[in-house]
Design an enzyme around this catalytic site. Structure first.
Site, PDB file in Angstrom:
ATOM      1  CG  ASP A   8      -0.352   0.208   2.522  1.00 31.32           C
ATOM      2  OD1 ASP A   8       0.897   0.272   2.603  1.00 31.32           O
ATOM      3  OD2 ASP A   8      -1.100   0.354   3.508  1.00 31.32           O
ATOM      4  CG  HIS A   9      -0.597   4.804   1.633  1.00 29.96           C
ATOM      5  ND1 HIS A   9      -1.772   4.083   1.689  1.00 29.96           N
ATOM      6  CD2 HIS A   9      -0.409   5.316   2.880  1.00 29.96           C
ATOM      7  CE1 HIS A   9      -2.279   4.166   2.905  1.00 29.96           C
ATOM      8  NE2 HIS A   9      -1.466   4.911   3.657  1.00 29.96           N
ATOM      9  CB  CYS A  65       0.767  -2.520   4.538  1.00 29.90           C
ATOM     10  SG  CYS A  65       0.364  -3.546   5.962  1.00 29.90           S
ATOM     11  N   GLY A  66       2.022  -0.697   6.414  1.00 29.17           N
ATOM     12  CA  GLY A  66       2.556  -0.046   7.612  1.00 29.17           C
ATOM     13  C   GLY A  66       2.999  -1.063   8.653  1.00 29.17           C
ATOM     14  CB  THR A  67       1.254  -3.254  10.888  1.00 27.34           C
ATOM     15  OG1 THR A  67       0.135  -3.686  10.090  1.00 27.34           O
ATOM     16  CG2 THR A  67       0.888  -1.970  11.631  1.00 27.34           C
ATOM     17  N   GLY A  68       2.358  -4.599   8.112  1.00 27.55           N
ATOM     18  CA  GLY A  68       2.428  -5.919   7.473  1.00 27.55           C
ATOM     19  C   GLY A  68       1.153  -6.719   7.692  1.00 27.55           C
ATOM     20  N   GLY A  70      -2.192  -5.777   7.799  1.00 24.40           N
ATOM     21  CA  GLY A  70      -3.338  -5.512   6.927  1.00 24.40           C
ATOM     22  C   GLY A  70      -3.185  -6.171   5.568  1.00 24.40           C
ATOM     23  CG  HIS A  98       7.784 -26.150  11.243  1.00 24.98           C
ATOM     24  ND1 HIS A  98       7.789 -26.136  12.621  1.00 24.98           N
ATOM     25  CD2 HIS A  98       8.972 -26.724  10.873  1.00 24.98           C
ATOM     26  CE1 HIS A  98       8.917 -26.681  13.073  1.00 24.98           C
ATOM     27  NE2 HIS A  98       9.656 -27.023  12.026  1.00 24.98           N
ATOM     28  CG  ASN A  99       3.654 -22.758   9.503  1.00 21.93           C
ATOM     29  OD1 ASN A  99       4.448 -21.980  10.031  1.00 21.93           O
ATOM     30  ND2 ASN A  99       2.983 -23.661  10.189  1.00 21.93           N
ATOM     31  NE  ARG A 109       2.918   4.235   8.178  1.00 17.92           N
ATOM     32  CZ  ARG A 109       1.672   4.559   7.874  1.00 17.92           C
ATOM     33  NH1 ARG A 109       0.653   4.072   8.587  1.00 17.92           N
ATOM     34  NH2 ARG A 109       1.424   5.372   6.855  1.00 17.92           N
ATOM     35  CG  HIS A 133       6.224 -29.657   9.518  1.00 16.04           C
ATOM     36  ND1 HIS A 133       5.876 -29.220  10.775  1.00 16.04           N
ATOM     37  CD2 HIS A 133       7.516 -30.072   9.594  1.00 16.04           C
ATOM     38  CE1 HIS A 133       6.922 -29.353  11.591  1.00 16.04           C
ATOM     39  NE2 HIS A 133       7.925 -29.863  10.892  1.00 16.04           N
ATOM     40  NE  ARG A 136       1.740 -31.171  13.367  1.00 19.21           N
ATOM     41  CZ  ARG A 136       2.902 -31.253  14.008  1.00 19.21           C
ATOM     42  NH1 ARG A 136       3.883 -30.414  13.725  1.00 19.21           N
ATOM     43  NH2 ARG A 136       3.087 -32.164  14.936  1.00 19.21           N
TER      44      ARG A 136
HETATM   45  C1  RB5 Z   1      -2.056   2.686   6.318  1.00 19.63           C
HETATM   46  O1  RB5 Z   1      -2.085   3.925   6.930  1.00 19.63           O
HETATM   47  C2  RB5 Z   1      -1.927   1.568   7.326  1.00 19.63           C
HETATM   48  O2  RB5 Z   1      -3.119   1.414   8.041  1.00 19.63           O
HETATM   49  C3  RB5 Z   1      -1.556   0.298   6.625  1.00 19.63           C
HETATM   50  O3  RB5 Z   1      -0.373   0.472   5.931  1.00 19.63           O
HETATM   51  C4  RB5 Z   1      -1.324  -0.932   7.469  1.00 19.63           C
HETATM   52  O4  RB5 Z   1      -0.488  -0.667   8.537  1.00 19.63           O
HETATM   53  C5  RB5 Z   1      -2.523  -1.662   7.874  1.00 19.63           C
HETATM   54  O5  RB5 Z   1      -2.442  -2.803   8.338  1.00 19.63           O
END
Ligand code: RB5
Length: 145
Positions: A8-9, A65-68, A70, A98-99, A109, A133, A136
């Site tokens: 994403d952005h 993405c920001g956290t991975g 989403g 394993h998976n 981020r 594995h 499973r």
């Molecule tokens: C975008 O602002 C943020 O929500 C997205 O990149 C991600 O972190 C969501 O999981």
């Protein structure tokens, strides 16, 4: 191997650096977006990468993405995709051994680019161990039906 990259952005700069890194390791990379200036919602790009993976357009996908988290949800909405959200190499390694993970999601981020490269390197070089594995994973496949 053929590898799809998507973000994403929030993930665009890390994705571009990872594209160079993975290409230098000898893989064939396709960046399906987002690119700067595009509307870039993580469900759309995660899902798109997952569909391409399930269709056999690539062996693996690397998502940012920001956290991975989403974008991993978007990818994992496609049957046959096993996307792991990683912040360290141990989970990346075991997710493959394993998976049999076929996609990895990173948080731009959350971790820096050098750790992201280390995680991707470990993940790309690891191999599925099969055996118990595989049994499973077959159990999980039954839940998807
Ligand atoms: C975008 O602002 C943020 O929500 C997205 O990149 C991600 O972190 C969501 O999981």
């Amino acid at each position: 191997m053929k590898i799809i990259l998507a973000s994403d952005h929030a993930g665009i700069p890390m994705k571009k650096e990872l594209a160079e890194f993975v290409t230098a390791l000898g893989h064939e990379v396709t960046d399906i977006g987002a690119q700067e200036g595009q509307a870039a919602e993580y469900p759309v790009y995660g899902r798109m990468a997952g569909e391409k993976l399930a269709a056999g357009e690539a062996e693996w996908a690397i998502l940012v993405c920001g956290t991975g988290f989403g974008i991993s949800l978007g990818a994992n909405s496609v049957p046959g995709v096993r996307c792991v959200n990683c912040t360290e190499p141990y989970t990346a390694l075991l997710s493959r051994q394993h998976n049999n993970s076929n996609a990895i999601a990173l948080g731009a981020r959350v971790i820096g680019i050098e750790l992201a490269k280390m995680i991707v390197d470990v993940w790309l070089k690891a191999e599925f161990e099969g055996g118990r594995h595989a049994r499973r994973l077959e159990m999980l496949e039954m839940y998807y039906e």
